[in-house]
Design a protein around this motif. Structure first.
Motif, PDB file in Angstrom:
ATOM      1  N   GLU A 263      -7.993  64.942 -33.161  1.00 42.86           N
ATOM      2  CA  GLU A 263      -9.464  64.949 -33.234  1.00 42.86           C
ATOM      3  C   GLU A 263      -9.977  63.648 -33.852  1.00 42.86           C
ATOM      4  O   GLU A 263     -10.930  63.041 -33.352  1.00 42.86           O
ATOM      5  N   GLU A 264      -9.325  63.213 -34.927  1.00 38.67           N
ATOM      6  CA  GLU A 264      -9.755  61.989 -35.609  1.00 38.67           C
ATOM      7  C   GLU A 264      -9.568  60.751 -34.731  1.00 38.67           C
ATOM      8  O   GLU A 264     -10.364  59.808 -34.771  1.00 38.67           O
ATOM      9  N   LEU A 265      -8.502  60.750 -33.945  1.00 38.36           N
ATOM     10  CA  LEU A 265      -8.217  59.616 -33.077  1.00 38.36           C
ATOM     11  C   LEU A 265      -9.102  59.592 -31.834  1.00 38.36           C
ATOM     12  O   LEU A 265      -9.176  58.583 -31.139  1.00 38.36           O
ATOM     13  N   GLU A 266      -9.753  60.718 -31.565  1.00 40.39           N
ATOM     14  CA  GLU A 266     -10.577  60.856 -30.357  1.00 40.39           C
ATOM     15  C   GLU A 266      -9.761  60.499 -29.115  1.00 40.39           C
ATOM     16  O   GLU A 266     -10.158  59.705 -28.272  1.00 40.39           O
ATOM     17  N   LEU A 267      -8.574  61.100 -29.033  1.00 41.10           N
ATOM     18  CA  LEU A 267      -7.690  60.835 -27.901  1.00 41.10           C
ATOM     19  C   LEU A 267      -8.046  61.752 -26.740  1.00 41.10           C
ATOM     20  O   LEU A 267      -7.553  62.867 -26.616  1.00 41.10           O
ATOM     21  N   TYR A 268      -8.915  61.269 -25.906  1.00 41.29           N
ATOM     22  CA  TYR A 268      -9.357  62.045 -24.747  1.00 41.29           C
ATOM     23  C   TYR A 268      -9.240  61.199 -23.485  1.00 41.29           C
ATOM     24  O   TYR A 268      -9.412  59.979 -23.514  1.00 41.29           O
ATOM     25  N   CYS A 269      -8.932  61.855 -22.387  1.00 42.19           N
ATOM     26  CA  CYS A 269      -8.837  61.169 -21.100  1.00 42.19           C
ATOM     27  C   CYS A 269     -10.215  60.670 -20.686  1.00 42.19           C
ATOM     28  O   CYS A 269     -11.205  61.413 -20.755  1.00 42.19           O
ATOM     29  N   GLY A 270     -10.272  59.399 -20.240  1.00 42.03           N
ATOM     30  CA  GLY A 270     -11.542  58.806 -19.835  1.00 42.03           C
ATOM     31  C   GLY A 270     -12.084  59.347 -18.534  1.00 42.03           C
ATOM     32  O   GLY A 270     -13.213  59.018 -18.155  1.00 42.03           O
ATOM     33  N   MET A 271     -11.324  60.206 -17.840  1.00 36.24           N
ATOM     34  CA  MET A 271     -11.795  60.751 -16.569  1.00 36.24           C
ATOM     35  C   MET A 271     -12.189  62.217 -16.686  1.00 36.24           C
ATOM     36  O   MET A 271     -13.320  62.587 -16.414  1.00 36.24           O
ATOM     37  N   CYS A 272     -11.219  63.059 -17.145  1.00 38.37           N
ATOM     38  CA  CYS A 272     -11.502  64.493 -17.195  1.00 38.37           C
ATOM     39  C   CYS A 272     -12.087  64.931 -18.531  1.00 38.37           C
ATOM     40  O   CYS A 272     -12.627  66.030 -18.647  1.00 38.37           O
ATOM     41  N   GLY A 273     -11.965  64.085 -19.565  1.00 38.47           N
ATOM     42  CA  GLY A 273     -12.539  64.405 -20.866  1.00 38.47           C
ATOM     43  C   GLY A 273     -11.700  65.327 -21.719  1.00 38.47           C
ATOM     44  O   GLY A 273     -12.064  65.634 -22.856  1.00 38.47           O
ATOM     45  N   GLU A 274     -10.538  65.756 -21.218  1.00 44.57           N
ATOM     46  CA  GLU A 274      -9.695  66.661 -21.990  1.00 44.57           C
ATOM     47  C   GLU A 274      -8.779  65.870 -22.928  1.00 44.57           C
ATOM     48  O   GLU A 274      -8.543  64.682 -22.744  1.00 44.57           O
ATOM     49  N   SER A 275      -8.240  66.562 -23.946  1.00 48.76           N
ATOM     50  CA  SER A 275      -7.376  65.926 -24.933  1.00 48.76           C
ATOM     51  C   SER A 275      -6.121  65.375 -24.269  1.00 48.76           C
ATOM     52  O   SER A 275      -5.590  65.968 -23.334  1.00 48.76           O
ATOM     53  N   ILE A 276      -5.648  64.217 -24.768  1.00 46.17           N
ATOM     54  CA  ILE A 276      -4.379  63.669 -24.274  1.00 46.17           C
ATOM     55  C   ILE A 276      -3.309  63.788 -25.348  1.00 46.17           C
ATOM     56  O   ILE A 276      -2.316  63.069 -25.352  1.00 46.17           O
ATOM     57  N   GLY A 277      -3.482  64.701 -26.263  1.00 45.45           N
ATOM     58  CA  GLY A 277      -2.523  64.880 -27.346  1.00 45.45           C
ATOM     59  C   GLY A 277      -1.366  65.797 -27.016  1.00 45.45           C
ATOM     60  O   GLY A 277      -0.419  65.897 -27.787  1.00 45.45           O
ATOM     61  N   ASP A 278      -1.420  66.493 -25.881  1.00 45.54           N
ATOM     62  CA  ASP A 278      -0.342  67.415 -25.530  1.00 45.54           C
ATOM     63  C   ASP A 278       0.920  66.637 -25.179  1.00 45.54           C
ATOM     64  O   ASP A 278       0.890  65.657 -24.433  1.00 45.54           O
ATOM     65  N   ARG A 279       2.064  67.081 -25.706  1.00 43.30           N
ATOM     66  CA  ARG A 279       3.304  66.326 -25.543  1.00 43.30           C
ATOM     67  C   ARG A 279       3.855  66.335 -24.120  1.00 43.30           C
ATOM     68  O   ARG A 279       4.573  65.453 -23.729  1.00 43.30           O
ATOM     69  N   ASP A 280       3.528  67.353 -23.335  1.00 40.85           N
ATOM     70  CA  ASP A 280       4.116  67.482 -21.995  1.00 40.85           C
ATOM     71  C   ASP A 280       3.332  66.730 -20.926  1.00 40.85           C
ATOM     72  O   ASP A 280       3.704  66.757 -19.759  1.00 40.85           O
ATOM     73  N   GLN A 281       2.242  66.078 -21.313  1.00 39.41           N
ATOM     74  CA  GLN A 281       1.420  65.395 -20.331  1.00 39.41           C
ATOM     75  C   GLN A 281       1.808  63.931 -20.215  1.00 39.41           C
ATOM     76  O   GLN A 281       1.996  63.253 -21.216  1.00 39.41           O
ATOM     77  N   LYS A 282       1.912  63.450 -18.982  1.00 38.90           N
ATOM     78  CA  LYS A 282       2.212  62.038 -18.762  1.00 38.90           C
ATOM     79  C   LYS A 282       0.909  61.248 -18.800  1.00 38.90           C
ATOM     80  O   LYS A 282      -0.071  61.616 -18.168  1.00 38.90           O
ATOM     81  N   LEU A 283       0.931  60.148 -19.564  1.00 39.32           N
ATOM     82  CA  LEU A 283      -0.241  59.308 -19.724  1.00 39.32           C
ATOM     83  C   LEU A 283       0.028  57.941 -19.120  1.00 39.32           C
ATOM     84  O   LEU A 283       1.174  57.553 -18.900  1.00 39.32           O
ATOM     85  N   GLN A 284      -1.061  57.198 -18.880  1.00 41.89           N
ATOM     86  CA  GLN A 284      -0.907  55.840 -18.384  1.00 41.89           C
ATOM     87  C   GLN A 284      -1.968  54.964 -19.036  1.00 41.89           C
ATOM     88  O   GLN A 284      -3.153  55.307 -19.039  1.00 41.89           O
ATOM     89  N   ALA A 285      -1.517  53.847 -19.623  1.00 41.92           N
ATOM     90  CA  ALA A 285      -2.429  52.898 -20.251  1.00 41.92           C
ATOM     91  C   ALA A 285      -2.623  51.717 -19.308  1.00 41.92           C
ATOM     92  O   ALA A 285      -1.653  51.171 -18.772  1.00 41.92           O
ATOM     93  N   LEU A 286      -3.864  51.306 -19.128  1.00 45.30           N
ATOM     94  CA  LEU A 286      -4.161  50.152 -18.288  1.00 45.30           C
ATOM     95  C   LEU A 286      -4.274  48.904 -19.164  1.00 45.30           C
ATOM     96  O   LEU A 286      -4.419  49.010 -20.388  1.00 45.30           O
ATOM     97  N   PRO A 287      -4.198  47.708 -18.565  1.00 43.88           N
ATOM     98  CA  PRO A 287      -4.273  46.469 -19.358  1.00 43.88           C
ATOM     99  C   PRO A 287      -5.550  46.336 -20.184  1.00 43.88           C
ATOM    100  O   PRO A 287      -5.567  45.632 -21.186  1.00 43.88           O
ATOM    101  N   CYS A 288      -6.597  47.036 -19.781  1.00 47.07           N
ATOM    102  CA  CYS A 288      -7.849  46.981 -20.539  1.00 47.07           C
ATOM    103  C   CYS A 288      -7.795  47.879 -21.773  1.00 47.07           C
ATOM    104  O   CYS A 288      -8.781  47.995 -22.508  1.00 47.07           O
ATOM    105  N   SER A 289      -6.661  48.578 -21.988  1.00 51.01           N
ATOM    106  CA  SER A 289      -6.389  49.445 -23.148  1.00 51.01           C
ATOM    107  C   SER A 289      -6.960  50.855 -23.005  1.00 51.01           C
ATOM    108  O   SER A 289      -6.811  51.663 -23.913  1.00 51.01           O
ATOM    109  N   HIS A 290      -7.603  51.179 -21.904  1.00 50.26           N
ATOM    110  CA  HIS A 290      -8.068  52.547 -21.702  1.00 50.26           C
ATOM    111  C   HIS A 290      -6.904  53.420 -21.222  1.00 50.26           C
ATOM    112  O   HIS A 290      -6.072  52.975 -20.432  1.00 50.26           O
ATOM    113  N   ILE A 291      -6.852  54.654 -21.731  1.00 51.35           N
ATOM    114  CA  ILE A 291      -5.741  55.566 -21.449  1.00 51.35           C
ATOM    115  C   ILE A 291      -6.247  56.782 -20.685  1.00 51.35           C
ATOM    116  O   ILE A 291      -7.315  57.326 -20.996  1.00 51.35           O
ATOM    117  N   PHE A 292      -5.464  57.209 -19.708  1.00 48.24           N
ATOM    118  CA  PHE A 292      -5.846  58.346 -18.873  1.00 48.24           C
ATOM    119  C   PHE A 292      -4.627  59.235 -18.620  1.00 48.24           C
ATOM    120  O   PHE A 292      -3.493  58.801 -18.785  1.00 48.24           O
TER     121      PHE A 292
END
Length: 318
Positions: A263-292
């Motif tokens: 919650e403090e890190l505000e780690l949310y997907c920039g597309m769907c708006g859901e949390s990206i803190g779940d361990r089983d989810q695959k994430l991808q960081a773009l060169p602009c530093s945005h994570i989805f």
């Protein structure tokens, strides 16, 4: 050159090589390679050349012969030859420090459905995979691969493989200790925390009581730096330890802290708006530093960042 003559010349080269007449041995094997019509003999002589060039430190030549060997194995369509060929290809890339390719070729070996010969090579495959993961500083996967290699060594009563695995196991702790030493010398607190996390992850997998001590120290460093991502990792690892021990009260405490950190890190997907803190989810960081979420980007249908619309070349997995 027929099969019998090929065999005789290969053995002649081996005798020369064992008596330290390396140049003469290489000359004999090269001539065999040029003249033989026997695919099995060609495969074997390529194996001799691979070993010799590996021991001489000529790793590019080793890779060249390994590629020739895998082509020969494919022509023969024999799973045992293919397994050995891919193993030599993995070793060649390991020597050249191309560790991603090494891991890929090792996985191909382990997926091959060969006979007993292929199964006997699996210990060596796991050793090469462990060395590659160690080169990538993925210590936990390196440890898992080494432990598998050690089991194969014990099952096959392979003392040489067992010795090599034990040497590689020692390298894990040497590398971590050296990294920690450098971090302490230079006051690099982020690196100290990372080393402690790696120690904790290794101890955790072995159900070692030292894991929690390492995690506690890592959390102290992370809190001192205000490094929330490191703190997040600490809570995640601690949660796994308490879950395996059945310590429900401590487990609930770590889950709450983990969610608070997300919650403090505000780690949310920039597309769907859901949390990206779940361990089983695959994430991808773009060169602009945005994570989805990776699945969100795959359905996006655009080559640019969905958030800032910048071009997104060479994305990296998180």
């Amino acid at each position: 050159m027929g099969q019998d003559q090929t065999k005789q010349q290969i053995e002649k080269g081996l005798r020369l090589y064992q008596s330290n007449q390396t140049d003469k041995a290489l000359h004999v094997w090269t001539k065999v390679l040029e003249k033989t019509s026997d695919p099995g003999g060609k495969f074997r002589v390529l194996g001799c050349l691979i070993t010799a060039h590996s021991e001489m430190g000529k790793y590019k030549d080793m890779l060249k012969y390994a590629l020739d060997q895998i082509d020969t194995a494919r022509e023969m369509e024999d799973p045992d030859y293919l397994t050995e060929g891919y193993l030599n290809l993995a070793r060649s890339n390991e020597k050249l420090c191309d560790f991603q390719k090494t891991v890929s070729y090792c996985k191909t070996c382990l997926n091959m459905q060969g006979t007993t010969v292929s199964l006997q090579l699996n210990g060596q495959v796991c050793l090469s995979m462990g060395n590659a993961f160690l080169g990538l500083s993925v210590f936990q996967k390196a440890l898992e691969s080494y432990e598998k290699a050690l089991r194969y060594a014990h099952n096959n009563d392979d003392k040489m493989l067992e010795c090599r695995v034990c040497c590689s196991l020692g390298n894990i702790y040497v590398q971590l200790k050296e990294s920690m030493k450098i971090a302490l010398q230079h006051g690099d607190r982020p690196l100290q925390a990372l080393c402690l996390l790696n120690f904790a992850d290794i101890h955790r997998s072995r159900h070692d009581v030292d894991a929690l001590d390492s995690l506690q120290r890592a959390q102290e460093l992370a809190d001192g730096m205000g490094n929330k991502l490191c703190t997040l990792k600490v809570h995640c690892l601690s949660e796994g330890i308490y879950r395996s021990r059945g310590q429900q009260e401590e487990l609930r405490e770590q889950v709450v802290k983990f969610l608070q950190c997300v919650e403090e890190l505000e780690l949310y997907c920039g597309m769907c708006g859901e949390s990206i803190g779940d361990r089983d989810q695959k994430l991808q960081a773009l060169p602009c530093s945005h994570i989805f979420h990776l699945k969100c980007l795959q359905t996006n249908g655009t080559k640019g960042c969905p958030k800032c619309f910048k071009s997104s070349m060479k994305p990296a997995f998180v």
